[in-house]
Design a protein around this motif. Structure first.
Motif, PDB file in Angstrom:
ATOM      1  N   THR A  80       2.466  -9.504   6.532  1.00  0.00           N
ATOM      2  CA  THR A  80       3.216  -9.778   5.310  1.00  0.00           C
ATOM      3  C   THR A  80       2.541  -9.085   4.137  1.00  0.00           C
ATOM      4  O   THR A  80       1.327  -9.181   3.976  1.00  0.00           O
ATOM      5  CB  THR A  80       3.264 -11.295   5.017  1.00  0.00           C
ATOM      6  OG1 THR A  80       3.837 -11.957   6.142  1.00  0.00           O
ATOM      7  CG2 THR A  80       4.074 -11.592   3.783  1.00  0.00           C
ATOM      8  N   ASN A  81       3.332  -8.392   3.334  1.00  0.00           N
ATOM      9  CA  ASN A  81       2.856  -7.792   2.105  1.00  0.00           C
ATOM     10  C   ASN A  81       3.714  -8.356   0.977  1.00  0.00           C
ATOM     11  O   ASN A  81       4.820  -7.871   0.722  1.00  0.00           O
ATOM     12  CB  ASN A  81       2.966  -6.259   2.173  1.00  0.00           C
ATOM     13  CG  ASN A  81       2.386  -5.577   0.945  1.00  0.00           C
ATOM     14  OD1 ASN A  81       2.475  -6.089  -0.163  1.00  0.00           O
ATOM     15  ND2 ASN A  81       1.799  -4.437   1.169  1.00  0.00           N
TER      16      ASN A  81
ATOM     17  N   HIS B  99       4.899  -6.093  -2.047  1.00  0.00           N
ATOM     18  CA  HIS B  99       6.006  -5.173  -1.776  1.00  0.00           C
ATOM     19  C   HIS B  99       7.149  -5.841  -1.007  1.00  0.00           C
ATOM     20  O   HIS B  99       8.047  -5.158  -0.520  1.00  0.00           O
ATOM     21  CB  HIS B  99       5.497  -3.951  -1.005  1.00  0.00           C
ATOM     22  CG  HIS B  99       4.580  -3.104  -1.817  1.00  0.00           C
ATOM     23  ND1 HIS B  99       5.017  -2.336  -2.871  1.00  0.00           N
ATOM     24  CD2 HIS B  99       3.236  -2.933  -1.756  1.00  0.00           C
ATOM     25  CE1 HIS B  99       3.989  -1.713  -3.409  1.00  0.00           C
ATOM     26  NE2 HIS B  99       2.894  -2.064  -2.757  1.00  0.00           N
ATOM     27  N   GLU B 100       7.106  -7.176  -0.904  1.00  0.00           N
ATOM     28  CA  GLU B 100       8.157  -7.964  -0.277  1.00  0.00           C
ATOM     29  C   GLU B 100       8.515  -7.405   1.103  1.00  0.00           C
ATOM     30  O   GLU B 100       9.672  -7.134   1.409  1.00  0.00           O
ATOM     31  CB  GLU B 100       9.402  -8.016  -1.165  1.00  0.00           C
ATOM     32  CG  GLU B 100       9.148  -8.662  -2.504  1.00  0.00           C
ATOM     33  CD  GLU B 100      10.376  -8.743  -3.386  1.00  0.00           C
ATOM     34  OE1 GLU B 100      11.462  -8.288  -2.965  1.00  0.00           O
ATOM     35  OE2 GLU B 100      10.264  -9.262  -4.503  1.00  0.00           O
ATOM     36  N   PHE B 101       7.504  -7.253   1.961  1.00  0.00           N
ATOM     37  CA  PHE B 101       7.702  -6.680   3.284  1.00  0.00           C
ATOM     38  C   PHE B 101       7.120  -7.599   4.354  1.00  0.00           C
ATOM     39  O   PHE B 101       6.033  -8.133   4.187  1.00  0.00           O
ATOM     40  CB  PHE B 101       7.037  -5.303   3.380  1.00  0.00           C
ATOM     41  CG  PHE B 101       7.261  -4.616   4.691  1.00  0.00           C
ATOM     42  CD1 PHE B 101       8.474  -4.000   4.959  1.00  0.00           C
ATOM     43  CD2 PHE B 101       6.277  -4.606   5.665  1.00  0.00           C
ATOM     44  CE1 PHE B 101       8.694  -3.379   6.178  1.00  0.00           C
ATOM     45  CE2 PHE B 101       6.491  -3.981   6.891  1.00  0.00           C
ATOM     46  CZ  PHE B 101       7.709  -3.362   7.145  1.00  0.00           C
TER      47      PHE B 101
ATOM     48  N   LEU C 181       6.763  -7.909   8.807  1.00  0.00           N
ATOM     49  CA  LEU C 181       6.908  -7.292  10.121  1.00  0.00           C
ATOM     50  C   LEU C 181       6.611  -8.353  11.180  1.00  0.00           C
ATOM     51  O   LEU C 181       5.566  -8.997  11.127  1.00  0.00           O
ATOM     52  CB  LEU C 181       5.940  -6.119  10.250  1.00  0.00           C
ATOM     53  CG  LEU C 181       6.166  -5.130  11.377  1.00  0.00           C
ATOM     54  CD1 LEU C 181       7.516  -4.454  11.238  1.00  0.00           C
ATOM     55  CD2 LEU C 181       5.063  -4.090  11.345  1.00  0.00           C
TER      56      LEU C 181
ATOM     57  N   TYR D 183      11.943  -6.680  10.985  1.00  0.00           N
ATOM     58  CA  TYR D 183      11.379  -6.288   9.696  1.00  0.00           C
ATOM     59  C   TYR D 183      12.298  -6.752   8.576  1.00  0.00           C
ATOM     60  O   TYR D 183      13.501  -6.959   8.782  1.00  0.00           O
ATOM     61  CB  TYR D 183      11.177  -4.772   9.625  1.00  0.00           C
ATOM     62  CG  TYR D 183      12.399  -3.996  10.032  1.00  0.00           C
ATOM     63  CD1 TYR D 183      13.379  -3.650   9.108  1.00  0.00           C
ATOM     64  CD2 TYR D 183      12.602  -3.649  11.355  1.00  0.00           C
ATOM     65  CE1 TYR D 183      14.509  -2.959   9.490  1.00  0.00           C
ATOM     66  CE2 TYR D 183      13.732  -2.957  11.754  1.00  0.00           C
ATOM     67  CZ  TYR D 183      14.686  -2.614  10.810  1.00  0.00           C
ATOM     68  OH  TYR D 183      15.812  -1.936  11.202  1.00  0.00           O
TER      69      TYR D 183
ATOM     70  N   LYS E  83      12.550  -6.115   4.094  1.00  0.00           N
ATOM     71  CA  LYS E  83      11.994  -5.485   2.892  1.00  0.00           C
ATOM     72  C   LYS E  83      12.866  -5.849   1.710  1.00  0.00           C
ATOM     73  O   LYS E  83      14.058  -5.558   1.687  1.00  0.00           O
ATOM     74  CB  LYS E  83      11.944  -3.962   3.078  1.00  0.00           C
ATOM     75  CG  LYS E  83      11.657  -3.156   1.826  1.00  0.00           C
ATOM     76  CD  LYS E  83      10.231  -3.321   1.362  1.00  0.00           C
ATOM     77  CE  LYS E  83       9.924  -2.398   0.177  1.00  0.00           C
ATOM     78  NZ  LYS E  83       9.696  -3.139  -1.040  1.00  0.00           N
TER      79      LYS E  83
ATOM     80  N   GLN F 139      17.067  -6.206   6.161  1.00  0.00           N
ATOM     81  CA  GLN F 139      16.359  -6.830   7.274  1.00  0.00           C
ATOM     82  C   GLN F 139      17.017  -6.328   8.546  1.00  0.00           C
ATOM     83  O   GLN F 139      18.196  -5.992   8.561  1.00  0.00           O
ATOM     84  CB  GLN F 139      16.379  -8.347   7.194  1.00  0.00           C
ATOM     85  CG  GLN F 139      17.633  -8.998   7.705  1.00  0.00           C
ATOM     86  CD  GLN F 139      17.525 -10.508   7.687  1.00  0.00           C
ATOM     87  OE1 GLN F 139      16.984 -11.096   6.781  1.00  0.00           O
ATOM     88  NE2 GLN F 139      18.071 -11.126   8.706  1.00  0.00           N
TER      89      GLN F 139
END
Length: 181
Positions: free
Chosen positions: A60-61, A64-66, A68, A96, A98, A114
């Motif tokens: 999770t990032n 950057h709202e990401f 996986l 994924y 984003k 997504q």
């Protein structure tokens, strides 16, 4: 869900239930759908095979709202025999998502994508092998109202039935073994 098949058209109405087992990391998923198929010989109706799976939020990032997440799903032969072959299938997937909240253009921030990409292989019944791909594009009115600007001019769109506008695409390759359907 609307799909055109070589033998007619399919319409599916499905459901999905997800329960978190380990907060924000591990969850179980149960999915099924009702199939309505129109063929040259008439109409067929029945249930799809039940799918059960595990998802792990591996990376999770937040900045950057990401996200996986790998997952493994098992398709159980519970569907209607008149529509589907009796087979068990394994489907490892990579999911994924984003969000575009990190972009500078305000009108783009409520967008998100997504999806997942996977490989489905039967382990019983007809030996089918397929690639799968699913992608959804969302536009969130609540995100727009909270983080960018009030867009509803006094009428709250957040309390309606649909809070996000979305478009979804699903792809399932033909049988890679050259046998069956």
């Amino acid at each position: 869900n609307f799909q055109v098949q070589p033998d007619g058209t399919w319409r599916q109405v499905g459901f999905s239930f997800e329960k978190s087992l380990y907060p924000h990391r591990l969850s179980i998923v149960i999915e099924d759908s009702r199939i309505y198929q129109h063929t040259s010989v008439g109409k067929l109706t029945g249930w799809d095979n039940l799918e059960m799976g595990l998802k792990w939020q591996a990376w999770t990032n937040e900045r950057h709202e990401f996200v996986l997440s790998p997952g493994l799903f098992v398709g159980l032969p519970t569907g209607s025999r008149k529509l589907l072959p009796r087979q068990t299938a394994l489907n490892p997937v990579l999911m994924y998502a984003k969000g575009f909240g990190d972009l500078s253009a305000g009108w783009l921030r409520p967008f998100a994508v997504q999806g997942d990409i996977g490989y489905e292989a039967s382990v019983s019944g007809p030996r089918d092998r397929r690639f799968t791909f699913n992608e959804a594009l969302f536009y969130s009115i609540p995100y727009l109202n909270h983080w960018v600007r009030r867009a509803d001019a006094g009428y709250s769109m957040e309390h309606g039935l649909r809070r996000e506008l979305f478009s979804e695409t699903f792809f399932r390759s033909p049988n890679l073994t050259g046998q069956g359907n």
